[in-house]
Structures are given as C-alpha cells and as structure tokens.
Design a protein around this motif. Structure first.
Motif, mmCIF file in Angstrom:
data_model
loop_
_atom_site.group_PDB
_atom_site.id
_atom_site.type_symbol
_atom_site.label_atom_id
_atom_site.label_comp_id
_atom_site.label_asym_id
_atom_site.label_seq_id
_atom_site.Cartn_x
_atom_site.Cartn_y
_atom_site.Cartn_z
ATOM 1 N N UNK A 97 -12.881 12.547 2.364
ATOM 2 C CA UNK A 97 -11.451 12.298 2.532
ATOM 3 C C UNK A 97 -10.648 13.274 1.678
ATOM 4 N N UNK A 121 -2.994 4.849 -3.111
ATOM 5 C CA UNK A 121 -3.510 5.034 -1.757
ATOM 6 C C UNK A 121 -4.975 4.634 -1.615
ATOM 7 N N UNK A 122 -5.694 4.624 -2.719
ATOM 8 C CA UNK A 122 -7.100 4.214 -2.650
ATOM 9 C C UNK A 122 -7.257 2.735 -2.948
ATOM 10 N N UNK A 123 -6.594 2.260 -4.014
ATOM 11 C CA UNK A 123 -6.819 0.885 -4.458
ATOM 12 C C UNK A 123 -5.841 -0.106 -3.842
ATOM 13 N N UNK A 174 0.838 -1.170 0.000
ATOM 14 C CA UNK A 174 0.000 0.000 0.000
ATOM 15 C C UNK A 174 0.883 1.233 0.000
ATOM 16 N N UNK A 175 0.398 2.277 -0.616
ATOM 17 C CA UNK A 175 1.105 3.555 -0.494
ATOM 18 C C UNK A 175 0.234 4.444 0.377
ATOM 19 N N UNK A 176 0.825 5.020 1.378
ATOM 20 C CA UNK A 176 0.045 5.921 2.215
ATOM 21 C C UNK A 176 -0.136 7.243 1.474
ATOM 22 N N UNK A 177 -1.285 7.857 1.631
ATOM 23 C CA UNK A 177 -1.438 9.175 1.005
ATOM 24 C C UNK A 177 -0.462 10.163 1.650
ATOM 25 N N UNK A 210 -9.078 12.116 -1.670
ATOM 26 C CA UNK A 210 -9.943 11.998 -2.854
ATOM 27 C C UNK A 210 -10.152 13.346 -3.506
#
Lengths: 407, 287, 329
Positions: B138, B209-211, B119-122, B141
């Motif tokens: 959020x 960060x979302x998917x 995962x990549x953190x936002x 987004x």
C-alpha cells in the motif's frame, strides 16, 4: 433519583399530583375501590434504558435511545394514561458496572421495565440477577444466542438472535457464492461464537472451511492475516469484527487487493450504519446478513427512516431500529394491560401476543424463547443516492428460531 | 519471500508511527523528567483535529500541516498551569497529575467530536497500492515510512545541530548551569513539552488512515508507546527509534508466525529490559 | 490521636457498619462496594504511602483473587469460602513472585514493571478463555451460605461479610503501621539509603510490604467475587490499577483509612455524576488533578489534619512536599 433523557420526557409532577389527588378523591366519593390500583395506573411509567453512553460504543447506546424516544414522542409520551419517564444509566460496556446499574434501576429507581443492554457480555452477566429479582426486561440490543435459552419468564428480547442470522447466511453462501470459505473474526467470545453459528449453516449444507483465523481484539494491522488468506487462494471469506476493528479490517482488505479475488462477506453488524461511513468505498460489494436494512422498501420502514431523519438529521441504523421496535412493543403490551405493570404475568401474556409490521418487516416473538422471529436479509453494500449503505438482494421470510439451544 | 517483504514494510510503517509518538514522550522525559501519561491524549486530539480540518477543507496536507496546533497549545497550557508548579514535588506526583488528564482530555474529545468511529482517508496521492512481483505494498504505508524517516532526521538535526537543540541538551545535562549561562529554562521546558505533544499529534494524524479515528485510541497507543521508550531508553532519540523498530518487528512478525503469543512477546521483552537494564538500551540512567 | 478518641471512633464505625445491614438493598450494595474498593485502595497505600513504592499493577492481585473464587466455583464447584482462602493465598503468592522481580528497580522503572506484569496477566486471561471466560467473563457462580443465609439472596448478609472483612483489614493495617515493621516501611520511604546504611535488609522488607499489600488486595478481590458473583477481564486491566491510585490520592496517602475514604468519594462521585451527566470522567479527573496539586494530603488527610489541629498537640514534623504517612493516625 431519576433523570431525563430528553426534554420531552420531563415528568410534570404537578400533573401527577393532581391526577393522584383526583384519584384519591374519586375513591373517597365512590369508596370500595382500592386506591392503590388507581394510583399505580396513573403513576409515571418508569423505563430504565441501560446502555453504553460513554466511551467507544456510545454511538450504539445513543442510537438505541433515539429510536425509542422517536416512537414515544409520536404517541405523546403516554401509554394508557401513564406518563413515560426514561431513566438512563450507563453501563460503560463493563459487565460489572452494568450489573450495578441494573440493580439501581430495579431497586432504587423502581423501574417498571428495563430495556436497552447492547453488550452481550452485560446481558449474560445480568441473567443471574434477573432470575433472582424477577425484573421485567425487554432487551433491545444484545444478540448473543444464549440469551434466548435462559428460561426466564420476564425476559424478552426484541433485537435479534445471532444464530438465525448467521446460520442462514452460511446456507446462502454455500448455495450462491462459494462452497469453500476462510473464516476470520476477532478473538473474543462474540467473534468465535459468530463463526460457530455461521459454520452450523455452511458446513451443514456441505461447505468446507479452508482456514480459521482469530486476530486479537483491537488488532490494528491485518496484513499478516490478509497475506495468509491470499495464499490459500480462497474465493470467499466470512468475517466478524466490531467497532474500529471492523473499519480497519475492511479498509485493509481493499488496500491489500483481496476484494478482487476473494469476496468479502460477513455479519451485518460489521457493515452497518455505524461503520460504513468510516469504511467508505472499501466496503462496496461486501455481502452480509442482517434482519434490517435502512433501504427496506416497506411502509413501516419508510416512515421510520423519514421521521428519524427529520428528528435527528441522520439515517437510522440497526440499533435505532431496536429502540423503536422496543418502544412499539412496550406501547402495545402495556396498553393491553391498561397500564398495570405490577401484574407481571398479565404483562408477559400481553407482550407475548405482540405482532406487528416493524421497519424490519413482520415482527413477533418466538413463543419458546421470547426472542424475535423476523426476516433475514442478505444484503450487499452499495452506493445508493450518494451514500454508502446496504441494498437487499435476498429475503428469507420469518426465519424460525430453534426452540431449543441449537449448538 | 513475498510475505516477508510485505511484512517488512508493515513493520517499518508501524515502527515509524510508534517512533513519532514515542519520540515526544522520550524527549519530555529526557529534558523535564516528566512522564506524561496523557501523551496518548495528544495523539488522539491530533487525529480528531485533522479529521475536522479534512471535513472542512478536503485536504490531507493542510490537516497534517496545522492539525497538531491545538494539541501543542493544550500542552503549553497544561505545562504552564499544572505541571510547572509541580516541579518540586517529585516526578511520581507528576505522573499522577498527567494520569488525571487522561480522563479530562478523553471526555473533552467526546464532548467536542461525539462518539462515532471515524476515519481519515489517505491523501489521493498515496491512495492505492504498488504491485511489485507478487507483493502488494500500500502506497500510504510507504509514505508513512518515509515521513517517519523525515521526522526522525529533522529531530536529529534539531537536537544535534541547531542552537536550540544545544540549549535543550544543556538543559538535560545540567539545568542549573544552563540557567546560569542565560538559557531561559522555563521557556525551554514549555517549548519542549509543546514539541512532544505536537509530535504525538502528528503521529496521530499520520496513523489515522491506518488505525482509524475513534475514542479510546489514546489509551490504546499509550502502552505501546511506553513499551518503546522503556526498551529504547527514556530521554534518548536513538532509543526511541530502535525501540520503536524492535517493538514493531516483534509485533508484526510475532503475529504472523506465533499468532497466539504475539501479545506476550512484547510485554516479556519489556519486563526483560526493565529487569536487566532499567534505563533502557540507550537511556540516561536516572534516579 | 488520644486513646479515648480512637476508641470512640472505632465504636462509631462499628455502629455505622451495623446499621448498614438494615439499610435498603441498594444502599447497602453501594456501601459494600465502597468497602471492597476501600480495602483495595488501603492495600495499595501500604505500598505507595507507607513504603514509597508507586505501583500501577495492583489490579493483578485483586483480579486473580476474584478469578480464583469464581473460577473454582464455576469450574470445580468448590464452595466460595474455600475458594476465598485459596484466592487470598494465590494473590499473596503472586505478589511475592512479582514483587521479587519488581523490587530490583525503583521509581519510574518500578512503575512500568508493575504495569507490565499486570498486563501480562491481563493478556493471559484474555487468551485462556476456557479458564477465564475472556471478555465475556464467567457467569453462574453461586455465592456460598453464611450460617444458613444465602449470600446470593440476602444483600444484608453480603454486606455483613464485606463489613467484617473491612474491619479486619483496617485493624490489621492499623496494627501493622504502628508496629516496628511499620516504622521500617516508613523509614524505607523516607530514605532508603540510610536504612540500608543502618543495616536493615531493605530489599527483604520491600518484598514483605509488596507481598502483604498483594495479599490484602486479594481479600478485596475475594469479597468482590461474593458481592458480584461475576468476573471478567476488565478487572485486570491497568485502568483498574489507575482507579485505585485515584482513590488513594483522593483520600490521602497519609493515613491508613484515608484511601478507603477516597474509594468512597470516587465511587459516589462516579455514581452520582453518571446519573446526571455523561461526562463523569471529566469531573472525576478534574477533582483528582486538584487533589494532586493542592490537596496533597488528600481529602481525608485534610479533614483529619484539621481535627488534629484542634487538639492542643504541637505538630511534631513539618509536612514535606511529598505526602507522608505518620505512625500516628
């Protein structure tokens, strides 16, 4: 045709030849003893490890194999004088492929036993074949409850049966968290079954299910569902998602601010070593149930975690523990029959009798189902020593598995 | 009303992601008449590269700034060595060729990055949510929507207002004449293919960060991206935008109000468009 | 090819296939699987190689047949043989229906449309779990008996059924491409406009080709049901269609049997490589790319072309850039 999973498992065919030749000459000298029996018990012990080693769930298959190899290395890769040879086959998480590979392992590779099988769909697809071929299988992965009730004499399972874990969680949730809950899961058999099993504990105690939601598998945006949950004013949710869905769900649960008002709970498989690193802080505080936690404070687990970390430079997860326990069971059972795996009934008796302290706690097989009787732990995701993992907040000791199919 | 607003933002964010990914695909088809089935692979490579960069530097913006480079480089290689010799073979053969690359890139990613879900953190700047009235938005987004808009504008400016864009449009309209007036068409093709791949990679980085970042995301994004350009029209930037928004709206609101049928709605739309207007809403009619 | 050589080849094929019955269970299993997918690939080639219609949704017809056989057996207890008949009828009907829509477009839109319809079916199977078993699939199917020998128990019997099916399809396709209808299909592939100008109802023939191809894919699907006694939604995924395309290209679109050879190559490569190396997809992908770029006539096309060159016949036509199928083998 066979292959090596790890350099340490390489067959030294010369050694076997000498053993074989020695055995033959021994019989020539002593006469009378059937050479076939002697030759068999020194032939390599072929174990088929059928898992997903490619694509998305490869991490599970690899962890399973690692756990198994760790144990076997510790006993010198030999059981009852037979050298262990692991034949690795990839089922690509596709039941059609898994079936073909199992046939190969049993018929073409003449494996003494088959182990692995993480995918529940693969396990169920193979049942017919197992019945027909009478293959000896020690499943160390699939958790589908149905696998406990096939009645197959040579099928054992050392992983878990989801019914016991989830119905126990249902009962605990009712007693300790909330009398009402919203249920969500991916729309596939595993997700739906998980909810049914949870309900059998939760509703039986008196709990009310406010709503059930089943987003499609592979769903990437949970916000409509999360908004829906918020609108019900529920104080607890229970969920089951796998893989990337689990990561996305948990992260978005936090993003949309639900964690404050509505406790996130779920199956332990949704919040374990394979998904927690990606879920990160969003998972903190989530309550879940599983039969294992890498923070368990018993001697067997401490040793297992320490050895696994030393060997593979990472913490073990539940799939690795499956493999480790499977290896231990194979060791105990095959040693008890002196390496003679051709007498399946004797091997079965030996395996049924296996009992020991596993990393997960006490382990034994339920006699009616040949599936595990073990502890169920209620866990909470917490940050322990710089790492996000699960701590155990309650233990249900040695939860019995129903002798007949419960639902 | 709250529900509607938050779903609106979600569909805009999803639309922005789809747009960035599909725009590259559309551009490549528009100019080069090549349908690149391996487009999803560039999406995935971008995401994984960014993940590695973040692991090294801890900075999302650096990852966004350079994470698309390996994908673009691979695209240039792919175009030069494999696709260029195939120009005369007809675009159906090119489709097959790029299909083979899905397999190759997929396994290559597995080899380099392993099988774990990541995962990549936002970025810290956009971590968290805005609470307006009863609506939770959020921040990340919102960023995605803005970023998608910026990218869209940049692309539009590039195509409509810049010199290179004019060359691209000339090459689309009439490659022979374009070459005749001195435009280096092969170089242009390579550059556009690289640009398309870069766009896909950037889409992957922003989407992560979302998917999430995982093996299999290449195949998962492929169908939606194709649905977008089929509906919007291949070769049209406007089509990619409209198509992306349309698909995103139907998907998001479909899931909210008709959860059982959301999946079908999008495919049905695709079938309808293909039957009634095969070149898409804004597409160039091509043989 | 000379008539005598043809007969010799057919005889050789029959002998080889008969021998398979006596091979080990595992070997005959692999051979049966190759033949099933061989039929699938050959049926796709009727569209791709002979009529010039590139479809990425062919798995729909294969999958629906398998689902029919297993579904009828598991839910209604209907014998596999009747199930197979129903399955082939269903896949033919479905192909006629989907084909009627798809032939309205050509080229890339046609490709996308076939993929879209196939995905619709896939989504449907996922959704109607009570019918299809969802991703877990349907278990518990008992294959029927063949003259008293249970297909469930005897690998040899399964192999025999598949082999007979394969031979029948091969014969059928051979006759079809040599027939006037076959020439029309080839004519459509070569130049649709011209065919239309001459006065052929091109759309009708395209629909016919699509329908026949779908029906033959259904034969493969039904045989697969007997062979595996199991079905799950994976069988309808577009990757299955993609695999078929790979088999067609590997073997070559220029002959009837080429794709079956391609199926063999693909499956053997996959099995052999995956036992030694986790990265089979990379190797298969690379070989596929090499074929698309350098070996457009496919591996079998290359081999049979070489064999043909050894005979004194002068080549009638130049091989154009796009792989072609000639009326001769």
């Amino acid at each position: 045709m066979y292959n090596e999973a790890d350099a340490k498992d390489v067959v030294t065919s010369r050694r076997n030849f000498i053993k074989g030749a020695g055995a033959l000459s021994a019989t020539a000298l002593f006469g009378g003893m059937a050479p076939a029996v002697l030759a068999k018990s020194t032939a390599p012990l072929k174990i088929g490890a059928l898992n997903t080693y490619s694509k998305v769930y490869a991490a599970l298959g690899n962890a399973n194999l690692n756990g198994m190899n760790l144990y076997f290395e510790q006993i010198g890769n030999t059981i009852a004088g037979r050298r262990i040879e692991i034949v690795k086959e990839d089922d690509e998480l596709n039941p059609q492929v898994g079936l073909q590979k199992m046939k190969k392992l049993v018929e073409s590779d003449s494996c003494d036993l088959i182990t692995g099988i993480q995918g529940s769909n693969i396990a169920m697809a193979a049942v017919q074949y197992m019945r027909q071929s009478q293959a000896f299988v020690l499943c160390s992965g699939a958790g589908i409850t149905d696998l406990s009730y096939t009645g197959l004499p040579y099928l054992f399972r050392c992983s878990t049966s989801s019914y016991t874990t989830l119905s126990t969680m249902g009962e605990w949730l009712y007693a300790n968290l909330s009398k009402q809950a919203v249920l969500t899961a991916s729309d596939f058999a595993g997700g739906r079954n998980a909810m049914i099993e949870f309900k059998s504990g939760f509703v039986k105690r008196g709990g009310t299910v406010i709503k059930e939601m089943y987003p499609p598998l592979g769903n990437n945006d949970f916000s409509p569902y999360l908004a829906d949950i918020r609108s019900t004013n529920a104080t607890a949710t229970f969920s089951f998602y796998a893989g990337a869905d689990a990561v996305r769900f948990v992260k978005q649960y936090g993003e949309y601010g639900l964690s404050k008002s509505c406790r996130l709970t779920g199956s332990g498989f949704m919040l374990d070593g394979d998904t927690l690193p990606a879920q990160g802080r969003a998972a903190l505080g989530a309550i879940n149930a599983l039969h294992y936690a890498d923070t368990l404070d018993n001697a067997a687990n401490k040793k297992f975690v320490r050895d696994y970390q030393a060997r593979y430079k990472e913490f073990p997860n539940v799939y690795a523990e499956y493999g480790y326990v499977a290896a231990r069971i194979m060791h105990a059972a095959i040693e008890a029959v002196d390496g003679n795996t051709s007498d399946k009934n004797k091997l079965r008796e030996a395996m049924r009798a296996v009992k020991f302290e596993a990393p997960r706690g006490p382990f034994r097989f339920t006699p009616e189902t040949q599936s595990p009787t073990h502890n169920v732990y209620i866990r909470e995701v917490a940050e322990i020593g710089n790492r996000i993992t699960n701590k155990v907040i309650y233990t249900f000791p040695e939860v019995p598995e129903p002798a007949k199919r419960p639902i | 009303m709250d529900f509607f607003v938050s779903q609106l933002v979600n569909s805009l964010a999803l639309g922005a992601l789809l747009f960035m990914t599909a725009a590259g695909l559309s551009l490549i088809f528009g100019l080069m008449n090549v349908v690149n089935l391996a487009h999803g692979s560039f999406f995935m490579i971008g995401a994984f590269t960014a993940m590695s960069i973040i692991q090294l530097t801890g900075n999302f913006w650096i990852a966004l700034g350079v994470g698309w480079v390996p994908a673009a480089a691979l695209a240039v290689l792919m175009e030069r060595v494999f696709i260029r010799p195939m120009y005369s073979s007809g675009h159906l053969n090119q489709v097959l060729l790029t299909f083979g690359f899905i397999f190759v890139f997929g396994d290559a990613c597995r080899f380099v990055w392993g099988t774990d879900i990541r995962n990549i953190a936002p970025p810290a700047l956009f971590d968290g949510s805005l609470h307006i009235g009863g609506v939770i938005l959020p921040l990340y987004r919102l960023f995605v929507v803005l970023f998608g808009g910026v990218v869209g504008l940049a692309l539009w400016w590039f195509l409509e207002r810049s010199r290179i864009g004019a060359m691209v449009r000339a090459g689309v309209d009439d490659p022979a004449t374009a070459a005749g007036i001195g435009i280096n068409v092969p170089l242009l093709f390579a550059a556009i293919f690289a640009l398309g791949a870069a766009l896909a990679a950037i889409g992957g980085i922003v989407a992560s960060p979302i998917l999430g970042t995982y093996l299999g995301m290449d195949i998962e994004i492929l169908i939606p991206a194709f649905i977008v350009i089929v509906i919007g029209g291949m070769g049209s930037l406007r089509g990619a935008l409209v198509g992306a928004l349309l698909v995103a709206f139907i998907d998001t609101f479909g899931k909210a109000y008709f959860p059982d049928y959301a999946l079908f709605l999008v495919y049905l739309l695709m079938v309808l468009v293909l039957l009634t207007r095969p070149q898409g809403l804004f597409g160039i009619a091509r043989g | 090819m000379k008539h005598r050589n043809q007969l010799l080849l057919i005889a050789l094929l029959c002998v080889l296939l008969a021998a398979g019955v006596f091979a080990s269970d595992y070997v005959s299993g692999i051979a049966a699987e190759i033949m099933i997918f061989g039929i699938f690939a050959m049926s796709l080639n009727l569209l791709v190689g002979y009529t010039g219609m590139m479809s990425f949704g062919h798995a729909a017809f294969f999958g629906i047949a398998t689902y029919m056989v297993i579904g009828l057996g598991v839910h209604l207890g209907i014998s596999g043989w009747w199930g197979a008949l129903a399955a082939i009828a269903a896949s033919t009907a479905l192909a006629a229906l989907i084909g009627a829509f798809c032939i309205r477009v050509t080229g890339i839109p046609f490709l996308m449309l076939t993929m879209a319809f196939s995905q619709l079916l896939f989504a449907g199977a996922l959704k109607w779990r009570s019918l299809s078993g969802g991703t877990d699939g349907l278990t518990g199917f008992v294959p029927p008996d063949l003259f008293g020998v249970s297909l469930a128990q005897s690998a040899g019997a399964r192999y025999a059924v598949v082999a007979v099916g394969f031979l029948l399809v091969l014969l059928f396709l051979n006759c079809l491409v040599r027939s006037p209808m076959g020439s029309i299909f080839i004519g459509i592939r070569e130049n649709e406009q011209r065919m239309r100008a001459i006065g052929y109802p091109v759309q009708r023939f395209k629909l016919l080709a699509f329908t026949i191809a779908g029906g033959l894919a259904g034969v493969a699907g039904a045989l697969y049901a007997f062979f595996n006694a199991y079905v799950s939604t994976d069988i309808l995924h577009w990757q299955q269609s993609g695999d078929a395309m790979i088999m067609v290209v590997l073997g070559g679109t220029g002959t009837v049997v080429g794709p079956a050879v391609g199926a063999g190559i693909f499956l053997l490569l996959k099995t052999v490589i995956s036992s030694h190396n986790e990265y089979w997809a990379l190797w298969v992908g690379a070989i596929f790319i090499a074929c698309v770029m350098f070996l457009k006539e496919g591996i079998w096309g290359f081999v049979s072309g070489r064999l043909r060159n050894h005979s004194r016949r002068p080549r009638a036509t130049q091989a154009p850039a796009v792989p072609t199928a000639e009326a001769k083998k």
